[in-house]
Design a protein around this motif. Structure first.
Motif, PDB file in Angstrom:
ATOM      1  N   ASP A  57       0.805  -1.214   0.000  1.00  0.00           N
ATOM      2  CA  ASP A  57       0.000   0.000   0.000  1.00  0.00           C
ATOM      3  C   ASP A  57       0.842   1.269   0.000  1.00  0.00           C
ATOM      4  O   ASP A  57       0.322   2.366   0.221  1.00  0.00           O
ATOM      5  N   ALA A  58       2.145   1.148  -0.236  1.00  0.00           N
ATOM      6  CA  ALA A  58       3.031   2.299  -0.242  1.00  0.00           C
ATOM      7  C   ALA A  58       2.833   3.109  -1.514  1.00  0.00           C
ATOM      8  O   ALA A  58       2.316   2.602  -2.518  1.00  0.00           O
ATOM      9  N   PRO A  59       3.258   4.371  -1.520  1.00  0.00           N
ATOM     10  CA  PRO A  59       3.172   5.169  -2.754  1.00  0.00           C
ATOM     11  C   PRO A  59       3.993   4.528  -3.870  1.00  0.00           C
ATOM     12  O   PRO A  59       5.009   3.879  -3.632  1.00  0.00           O
ATOM     13  N   LEU A  60       3.544   4.708  -5.087  1.00  0.00           N
ATOM     14  CA  LEU A  60       4.244   4.160  -6.248  1.00  0.00           C
ATOM     15  C   LEU A  60       5.568   4.901  -6.433  1.00  0.00           C
ATOM     16  O   LEU A  60       5.609   6.139  -6.468  1.00  0.00           O
ATOM     17  N   ILE A  61       6.660   4.149  -6.548  1.00  0.00           N
ATOM     18  CA  ILE A  61       7.990   4.758  -6.509  1.00  0.00           C
ATOM     19  C   ILE A  61       8.475   5.223  -7.877  1.00  0.00           C
ATOM     20  O   ILE A  61       9.459   5.952  -7.967  1.00  0.00           O
ATOM     21  N   SER A  62       7.809   4.803  -8.956  1.00  0.00           N
ATOM     22  CA  SER A  62       8.282   5.158 -10.298  1.00  0.00           C
ATOM     23  C   SER A  62       7.553   6.375 -10.863  1.00  0.00           C
ATOM     24  O   SER A  62       7.584   6.622 -12.062  1.00  0.00           O
ATOM     25  N   ARG A  63       6.914   7.139 -10.017  1.00  0.00           N
ATOM     26  CA  ARG A  63       6.156   8.299 -10.486  1.00  0.00           C
ATOM     27  C   ARG A  63       7.082   9.384 -10.999  1.00  0.00           C
ATOM     28  O   ARG A  63       8.119   9.667 -10.406  1.00  0.00           O
ATOM     29  N   THR A  64       6.679   9.989 -12.092  1.00  0.00           N
ATOM     30  CA  THR A  64       7.391  11.140 -12.641  1.00  0.00           C
ATOM     31  C   THR A  64       6.612  12.396 -12.257  1.00  0.00           C
ATOM     32  O   THR A  64       5.523  12.644 -12.799  1.00  0.00           O
ATOM     33  N   PRO A  65       7.114  13.212 -11.317  1.00  0.00           N
ATOM     34  CA  PRO A  65       6.328  14.344 -10.809  1.00  0.00           C
ATOM     35  C   PRO A  65       5.882  15.321 -11.888  1.00  0.00           C
ATOM     36  O   PRO A  65       4.825  15.945 -11.765  1.00  0.00           O
ATOM     37  N   THR A  66       6.661  15.459 -12.954  1.00  0.00           N
ATOM     38  CA  THR A  66       6.294  16.414 -13.999  1.00  0.00           C
ATOM     39  C   THR A  66       5.237  15.868 -14.949  1.00  0.00           C
ATOM     40  O   THR A  66       4.724  16.620 -15.788  1.00  0.00           O
ATOM     41  N   ALA A  67       4.917  14.581 -14.835  1.00  0.00           N
ATOM     42  CA  ALA A  67       3.953  13.976 -15.758  1.00  0.00           C
ATOM     43  C   ALA A  67       2.783  13.298 -15.062  1.00  0.00           C
ATOM     44  O   ALA A  67       1.777  13.000 -15.706  1.00  0.00           O
ATOM     45  N   GLU A  68       2.915  13.049 -13.758  1.00  0.00           N
ATOM     46  CA  GLU A  68       1.882  12.282 -13.049  1.00  0.00           C
ATOM     47  C   GLU A  68       1.549  12.936 -11.718  1.00  0.00           C
ATOM     48  O   GLU A  68       2.364  13.650 -11.136  1.00  0.00           O
ATOM     49  N   THR A  69       0.344  12.649 -11.245  1.00  0.00           N
ATOM     50  CA  THR A  69      -0.128  13.159  -9.972  1.00  0.00           C
ATOM     51  C   THR A  69      -0.684  12.011  -9.145  1.00  0.00           C
ATOM     52  O   THR A  69      -1.075  10.969  -9.694  1.00  0.00           O
ATOM     53  N   THR A  70      -0.745  12.190  -7.840  1.00  0.00           N
ATOM     54  CA  THR A  70      -1.230  11.127  -6.951  1.00  0.00           C
ATOM     55  C   THR A  70      -2.751  11.123  -6.822  1.00  0.00           C
ATOM     56  O   THR A  70      -3.290  10.357  -6.028  1.00  0.00           O
ATOM     57  N   ALA A  71      -3.440  11.941  -7.595  1.00  0.00           N
ATOM     58  CA  ALA A  71      -4.906  11.901  -7.586  1.00  0.00           C
ATOM     59  C   ALA A  71      -5.397  10.558  -8.113  1.00  0.00           C
ATOM     60  O   ALA A  71      -4.697   9.874  -8.864  1.00  0.00           O
ATOM     61  N   GLU A  72      -6.615  10.182  -7.702  1.00  0.00           N
ATOM     62  CA  GLU A  72      -7.164   8.904  -8.135  1.00  0.00           C
ATOM     63  C   GLU A  72      -7.556   8.967  -9.616  1.00  0.00           C
ATOM     64  O   GLU A  72      -8.194   9.933 -10.052  1.00  0.00           O
ATOM     65  N   PRO A  73      -7.170   7.965 -10.392  1.00  0.00           N
ATOM     66  CA  PRO A  73      -7.538   7.976 -11.821  1.00  0.00           C
ATOM     67  C   PRO A  73      -9.033   7.736 -11.993  1.00  0.00           C
ATOM     68  O   PRO A  73      -9.638   6.962 -11.246  1.00  0.00           O
ATOM     69  N   ASP A 299      -3.593  16.581 -22.049  1.00  0.00           N
ATOM     70  CA  ASP A 299      -3.268  17.972 -21.759  1.00  0.00           C
ATOM     71  C   ASP A 299      -3.180  18.223 -20.256  1.00  0.00           C
ATOM     72  O   ASP A 299      -3.245  19.360 -19.798  1.00  0.00           O
ATOM     73  N   ALA A 300      -3.065  17.130 -19.479  1.00  0.00           N
ATOM     74  CA  ALA A 300      -2.946  17.245 -18.028  1.00  0.00           C
ATOM     75  C   ALA A 300      -2.081  16.092 -17.523  1.00  0.00           C
ATOM     76  O   ALA A 300      -1.752  15.157 -18.259  1.00  0.00           O
ATOM     77  N   LEU A 301      -1.699  16.149 -16.244  1.00  0.00           N
ATOM     78  CA  LEU A 301      -0.902  15.089 -15.644  1.00  0.00           C
ATOM     79  C   LEU A 301      -1.738  13.814 -15.512  1.00  0.00           C
ATOM     80  O   LEU A 301      -2.960  13.868 -15.342  1.00  0.00           O
ATOM     81  N   ILE A 302      -1.081  12.677 -15.570  1.00  0.00           N
ATOM     82  CA  ILE A 302      -1.777  11.399 -15.420  1.00  0.00           C
ATOM     83  C   ILE A 302      -2.045  11.143 -13.938  1.00  0.00           C
ATOM     84  O   ILE A 302      -1.107  11.089 -13.134  1.00  0.00           O
ATOM     85  N   PRO A 303      -3.300  10.959 -13.529  1.00  0.00           N
ATOM     86  CA  PRO A 303      -3.591  10.606 -12.128  1.00  0.00           C
ATOM     87  C   PRO A 303      -3.351   9.118 -11.906  1.00  0.00           C
ATOM     88  O   PRO A 303      -3.922   8.281 -12.606  1.00  0.00           O
ATOM     89  N   ILE A 304      -2.507   8.779 -10.931  1.00  0.00           N
ATOM     90  CA  ILE A 304      -2.141   7.371 -10.743  1.00  0.00           C
ATOM     91  C   ILE A 304      -2.516   6.816  -9.369  1.00  0.00           C
ATOM     92  O   ILE A 304      -2.455   5.612  -9.155  1.00  0.00           O
ATOM     93  N   GLY A 305      -2.871   7.674  -8.388  1.00  0.00           N
ATOM     94  CA  GLY A 305      -3.237   7.172  -7.069  1.00  0.00           C
ATOM     95  C   GLY A 305      -2.059   6.593  -6.325  1.00  0.00           C
ATOM     96  O   GLY A 305      -0.907   6.971  -6.520  1.00  0.00           O
TER      97      GLY A 305
END
Length: 495
Positions: A57-73, A299-305
């Motif tokens: 349940d840890a945060p996803l470690i491969s996130r790219t901050p400039t392309a993705e957000t922690t919002a729920e998809p 045109d926006a960051l990818i929400p990945i949760g």
């Protein structure tokens, strides 16, 4: 009521005495001792949801901050592209896809099995009517007792048979639990097909568009090298260029032209793939998709949760969890077979030798009583089934652990691949810009006679390669984005 049940209770008392020293189902003993034959308990383990591996349940470690957000998809992630054609294609796929129809049918079958299991909670009834001519040993005995000679006769009967299993040890309840879990697992399978269908439809559409862009880039490159080849030919005719320069220019034109047919073939194959996903034949490929020459872009960051919500979204994880629940319930079903199965049976109707007397009091027949079925004392078979059920539960639990790891792995891999392609796309864009500037300089100098054709040819080849690489990277980015959304488990609720 108690007086009617006393014969049943008397029959059950020896069973109580036998079970008392060997059973651990204390609630059943208490209820039996209290003569409440409709009570009981469910043997076997109760289901508890399995715990995912540490760190799941840890945060996803491969996130790219400039392309993705922690919002729920969102469930309908394809709408993030704001592409009306893609929305329509997804709607058609969810309506017409053959694999999804198969999954829906399998889910309906599982629901029917659940309803059949639930019917075990109620009395089972059967109506029989018959007319038989001949001699019956029981009838002959009755005739002899009445001083009559045996003779051929008609025997008419119309009976209603009723039986009810007293679920003392939870055989019926555990069977319902297992069927309910199987139904939920089949629903998760259906949801998994929806996730795959959404991703593959979007992937095929993006591939068609991206290949359209690659074809356009290749044709533009062909125009560029063809124009330079004509200039070289004109210079040769004017005595300013050699025949060797002309041959080399024509060779580059042929090389660039040769790269177009494979792209067209891949694009046609992608159209056929999209048609199949939409439930169409190859003769009815979507012509509107054929017109697309620009891959869909966000045109926006990818929400990945995060990891915890990922496991809740992924249908394969939910399927594995329900398989554990079903396997756990089947341990109870197998364990219940170690104990007696007690049923109350009865019948009511009429039996007579004269058809017109079938509904009269003289022909009335009825009976009620208990029935006991028990694999005892040889319990090798039911105990082997318990061991088999426990092994199946252990396998289902291991399958759940594997599904969790697979979900996390696929998500991290897709994010890492997407992030790397973003960096590559930026580097290719820089290289393309430099190649274009170098070509422009070489062209001007070549026309002015201050540089050789080799310099122009080299920069020309570099520009063609850079343009093709950028177009291919755009295609890869579109595919990688779809892979991210698929790994996140989006789309299972449909459009």
């Amino acid at each position: 009521m108690i007086d009617m049940l006393r014969p049943v209770i008397d029959i059950l008392r020896p069973v109580i005495d036998i079970l008392r020293p060997v059973t651990r189902c204390s609630c059943a003993l208490v209820l039996l001792a209290a003569l409440d034959i409709l009570g009981g308990c469910a043997v076997g383990p109760n289901y508890h949801p399995p715990t995912p591996a540490d760190g799941a349940d840890a945060p996803l470690i491969s996130r790219t901050p400039t392309a993705e957000t922690t919002a729920e998809p969102p469930d309908d992630w394809w709408r993030l592209y704001h592409d009306a054609l893609l929305d329509r294609l997804l709607q058609e796929a969810f309506t017409a896809n053959a694999d999804l129809k198969v999954a829906e049918a399998n889910l309906s079958a599982a629901r029917a099995v659940l309803e059949a299991a639930k019917s075990g909670r109620y009395p089972q009834t059967k109506t029989e009517s018959a007319g038989t001519y001949g001699r019956d040993p029981i009838t002959e005995e009755i005739l002899e007792l009445g001083g009559h000679r045996p003779e051929n006769t008609w025997i008419f009967d119309a009976l209603l048979d009723v039986s009810y299993e007293v679920d003392l040890f939870g055989h019926v309840r555990r069977s319902i639990e297992a069927s309910r879990a199987d139904t939920a697992a089949n629903a998760a399978v259906r949801d998994g097909i929806k996730v795959t269908l959404a991703a593959e439809t979007a992937r095929a559409y993006a591939q068609i568009c991206a290949l359209g862009e690659e074809v356009a880039v290749a044709r533009h490159s062909l125009d560029v090298v063809s124009r330079e080849s004509e200039i070289t030919l004109q210079r040769h005719e004017a005595g300013a260029a050699s025949q060797f320069d002309v041959v080399r220019a024509q060779g580059l034109v042929a090389q660039v032209r040769a790269g177009i047919p494979p792209l067209l073939g891949q694009r046609q194959a992608a159209l056929f793939q999209l048609a199949a996903l939409l439930g169409r034949t190859p003769a009815h490929t979507p012509t509107d998709a054929d017109a697309c020459v620009t891959p869909p872009r966000l045109d926006a960051l990818i929400p990945i949760g995060d990891g915890a919500t990922l496991l809740k979204r992924r249908p394969d994880v939910r399927q594995a969890e329900w398989r554990v629940a079903a396997a756990t319930a089947r341990i109870g079903v197998a364990t219940a077979d170690l104990y007696p199965r007690i049923s109350l049976t009865g019948f009511y109707g009429g039996v007579t030798t004269q058809f017109d007397q079938l509904t009269t009091n003289n022909a009335r027949a009825w009976g009620v009583g208990p029935s006991i079925s028990w694999s005892f004392p040889n319990q090798s078979l039911p105990r082997a089934r318990v061991a088999q059920a426990k092994a199946a539960a252990a396998a289902a639990l291991a399958g759940f652990d594997g599904a969790v790891l697979q979900a996390l792995k696929e998500t991290e891999q897709s994010l890492a691949t997407y992030g790397a392609e973003l960096d590559r796309r930026q580097a290719l864009a820089d290289a393309q810009s430099s190649a274009q500037k170098a070509f422009d300089l070489a062209h001007d100098q070549f026309v002015a006679g201050s540089s050789t054709y080799l310099d122009l040819l080299t920069t020309e080849q570099s520009l063609v390669a850079a343009d093709a690489a950028v177009a291919a990277s755009d295609s890869a980015l579109a595919q990688d984005q779809v892979a991210v959304f698929k790994a996140l488990g989006g789309g299972w609720r449909g459009p």
